[in-house]
Design a protein around this motif. Structure first.
Motif, PDB file in Angstrom:
ATOM      1  N   LEU A 115      -6.658   6.892   3.628  1.00  0.00           N
ATOM      2  CA  LEU A 115      -6.963   7.779   2.502  1.00  0.00           C
ATOM      3  C   LEU A 115      -6.398   9.176   2.752  1.00  0.00           C
ATOM      4  O   LEU A 115      -5.867   9.814   1.840  1.00  0.00           O
ATOM      5  N   GLU A 165       8.139  11.749   0.712  1.00  0.00           N
ATOM      6  CA  GLU A 165       8.344  10.343   0.376  1.00  0.00           C
ATOM      7  C   GLU A 165       9.237   9.600   1.380  1.00  0.00           C
ATOM      8  O   GLU A 165       9.066   8.405   1.619  1.00  0.00           O
ATOM      9  N   LYS A 222       0.026  12.994   0.933  1.00  0.00           N
ATOM     10  CA  LYS A 222       1.219  12.747   0.125  1.00  0.00           C
ATOM     11  C   LYS A 222       1.068  13.430  -1.240  1.00  0.00           C
ATOM     12  O   LYS A 222       2.002  14.064  -1.750  1.00  0.00           O
ATOM     13  N   GLU A 223      -0.144  13.338  -1.814  1.00  0.00           N
ATOM     14  CA  GLU A 223      -0.397  13.999  -3.101  1.00  0.00           C
ATOM     15  C   GLU A 223      -0.162  15.507  -2.995  1.00  0.00           C
ATOM     16  O   GLU A 223       0.349  16.133  -3.917  1.00  0.00           O
ATOM     17  N   GLU A 282     -10.890   2.986  -0.598  1.00  0.00           N
ATOM     18  CA  GLU A 282      -9.585   2.778   0.051  1.00  0.00           C
ATOM     19  C   GLU A 282      -9.621   1.509   0.901  1.00  0.00           C
ATOM     20  O   GLU A 282      -8.665   0.722   0.917  1.00  0.00           O
ATOM     21  N   ARG A 340      -2.807   9.197   1.898  1.00  0.00           N
ATOM     22  CA  ARG A 340      -2.668   9.266   0.441  1.00  0.00           C
ATOM     23  C   ARG A 340      -2.835  10.709  -0.056  1.00  0.00           C
ATOM     24  O   ARG A 340      -2.025  11.223  -0.826  1.00  0.00           O
ATOM     25  N   ARG A 341      -3.877  11.383   0.419  1.00  0.00           N
ATOM     26  CA  ARG A 341      -4.154  12.763  -0.009  1.00  0.00           C
ATOM     27  C   ARG A 341      -3.033  13.716   0.408  1.00  0.00           C
ATOM     28  O   ARG A 341      -2.616  14.592  -0.355  1.00  0.00           O
ATOM     29  N   ASP A 399       2.123   2.035  -3.324  1.00  0.00           N
ATOM     30  CA  ASP A 399       1.013   2.565  -4.109  1.00  0.00           C
ATOM     31  C   ASP A 399       0.769   4.047  -3.799  1.00  0.00           C
ATOM     32  O   ASP A 399       0.361   4.816  -4.661  1.00  0.00           O
ATOM     33  N   MET A 400       1.024   4.443  -2.554  1.00  0.00           N
ATOM     34  CA  MET A 400       0.815   5.845  -2.145  1.00  0.00           C
ATOM     35  C   MET A 400       2.078   6.682  -2.266  1.00  0.00           C
ATOM     36  O   MET A 400       2.062   7.856  -1.971  1.00  0.00           O
ATOM     37  N   LYS A 401       3.189   6.010  -2.584  1.00  0.00           N
ATOM     38  CA  LYS A 401       4.513   6.650  -2.590  1.00  0.00           C
ATOM     39  C   LYS A 401       4.910   7.143  -1.196  1.00  0.00           C
ATOM     40  O   LYS A 401       5.506   8.194  -1.014  1.00  0.00           O
ATOM     41  N   ARG A 442      -9.158  -1.350  -1.379  1.00  0.00           N
ATOM     42  CA  ARG A 442      -7.783  -1.402  -1.883  1.00  0.00           C
ATOM     43  C   ARG A 442      -6.853  -1.995  -0.814  1.00  0.00           C
ATOM     44  O   ARG A 442      -5.982  -2.809  -1.102  1.00  0.00           O
ATOM     45  N   LEU A 465       0.838  -1.199   0.000  1.00  0.00           N
ATOM     46  CA  LEU A 465       0.000   0.000   0.000  1.00  0.00           C
ATOM     47  C   LEU A 465       0.878   1.256   0.000  1.00  0.00           C
ATOM     48  O   LEU A 465       0.584   2.242  -0.687  1.00  0.00           O
TER      49      LEU A 465
END
Ligand SMILES: *Cc1c(COP(=O)(O)O)cnc(C)c1O
Ligand SMILES: [Zn+2]
Length: 403
Positions: A358, A371, A364-365, A337, A361-362, A92-94, A340, A89
């Motif tokens: 989630l 990272e 990180k975006e 999520e 993930r957000r 996938d999210m970096k 996933r 995971l």
């Protein structure tokens, strides 16, 4: 050596102090009370290495918990949950260094067991006969089961929409259980009146000071499991915010004890909420120290459906003090999520936990999480407590059919 190094209760708003030998709820100024310990004395008598041979449950930290006599401890083996690497995971999210503190395998299937174990033990020590609380489900389940083990009675009021399994847990434990056609805030008003009229011991969120001490052990465990090196970020699904306040309190106590060095930066704490109920997020965005009541709140992540938290100022303070943040996610995306996570990692997290993944993930975006950072997400309960959040269509075969 004392079993506990508890010293007194204090008010974080007006600084008034109280004894832990008698029953206390809110400070007359309206604030929740917090528990203080004689950390100075403890740091001289005890070191982190002394923990190594202790049992793998939260009572391994009994010096930092408020129960004074060991025989009052009511335990079902809660705590020392795994801190799992979520490598796939994370890729996938970096966020390659992504970890999950998994509270899904704790007694009652939700981390509320921690607050219940410590809170019920202390209630027993204080000679309490009957506890009372409003709940969104998991807390009522945990407290009524631990109360049963302690031979205390319990009165529980929960919304009719609360997860059905938690209703069954309370009923099975023999609680006086009532459903309300409304929200946890409506349940709270009914309990407050019953407490007044019947002299029950009010264990509503933060209306007794000891639940937070149970929840703080999540912070103690994360630190111990990482060998006293703190992660960069901790994400927590926030309803009443007790867990977040507790984790922050734990980290501060560990620094004062010298178990983690004071030049370590505290993790940035993240309060995760649902877009359908995001009072802390709204307050944080505006830089406020308190939140406003969230009208018509609604989310499938039932544990974080709290329209106004009594400890909101403590949650917000922890966010500001650690350069953390607050973020809301929507229900549809958190369900995706959740799926996933099951498919990539083989773990069925609760909707509240999925919301927090989630959010990672957000963030990180948005590059708020970098990272190379180590990130811990709290999965506060087991997905199997919420079977109805999963919608699936499965082909039905007749005997003799082939695939
Ligand atoms: C109660 C609950 C939360 C929120 O906990 P607080 O400490 O009150 O913010 C999160 N997840 C689950 C599964 C819960 O039951
Ligand atoms: Zn006060």
């Amino acid at each position: 050596m004392n079993y506990s190094y508890v010293s007194h209760l204090y008010c974080p708003k007006c600084s008034q102090t109280y004894s832990t030998k008698e029953e206390h709820h809110l400070c007359p100024c309206g604030s929740p009370l917090l528990v203080a310990y004689d950390l100075d004395r403890l740091s001289r008598n005890f070191t982190a290495e002394d923990l190594v041979k202790r049992s793998p449950d939260l009572w391994r930290y009994h010096e930092l918990l408020p129960v004074q006599q060991k025989e009052n401890v009511i335990s079902l083996g809660e705590g020392m949950t795994p801190l799992l690497s979520m490598n796939t995971l994370g890729q996938d999210m970096k966020i390659p260094n992504l970890l999950m503190k998994d509270e899904g395998i704790i007694p009652t299937g939700a981390f509320k067991a921690r607050g219940a174990s410590v809170g019920v033990s202390k209630a027993k020590e204080l000679g309490i006969k009957e506890i009372a609380m409003p709940t969104n489900g998991n807390a009522g389940a945990a407290w009524s089961l631990y109360a049963a083990r302690a031979k205390l009675n319990s009165t529980i009021v929960m919304p009719v929409d609360a997860p059905r399994i938690t209703r069954n847990e309370c009923a099975l434990a023999g609680a006086h259980l009532f459903l309300v056609n409304g929200l946890i805030s409506d349940a709270g008003k009914i309990i407050a009146q019953a407490v007044q009229e019947k002299g029950l011991y009010d264990v509503s969120t933060l209306k007794e000071p000891y639940r937070i001490e149970g929840k703080k052990t999540m912070g103690l465990e994360i630190a111990e499991q990482l060998d006293w090196q703190l992660p960069d970020v901790i994400l927590y699904p926030t309803g009443g915010g007790v867990g977040l306040i507790g984790i922050y309190k734990a980290l501060r106590e560990l620094i004062e004890l010298g178990w983690i060095s004071s030049d370590q930066k505290l993790p940035r704490l993240v309060a995760v909420q649902s877009e359908g109920c995001a009072p802390i997020v709204e307050a944080w965005k505006q830089g406020l120290n308190e939140s406003s009541f969230w009208e018509n709140s609604e989310t499938i992540a039932f544990g974080i459906n709290v329209p106004k938290a009594i400890g909101d100022f403590l949650v917000l303070n922890a966010l500001y003090e650690t350069d953390g943040c607050a973020i809301a996610v929507d229900d549809a995306s958190l369900l995706k999520e959740q799926e996933r996570i099951a498919q990539l990692e083989g773990t069925f997290v609760c909707p509240e936990g999925a919301a927090s993944f989630l959010a990672a993930r957000r963030l990180k975006e948005e590059n708020w999480i970098k990272e190379d950072e180590q990130v811990v997400v709290l999965n506060t309960g087991a997905g199997i407590k919420y079977p109805d959040t999963v919608d699936c269509e499965v082909p039905i075969l007749e005997p003799g059919d082939s695939l």
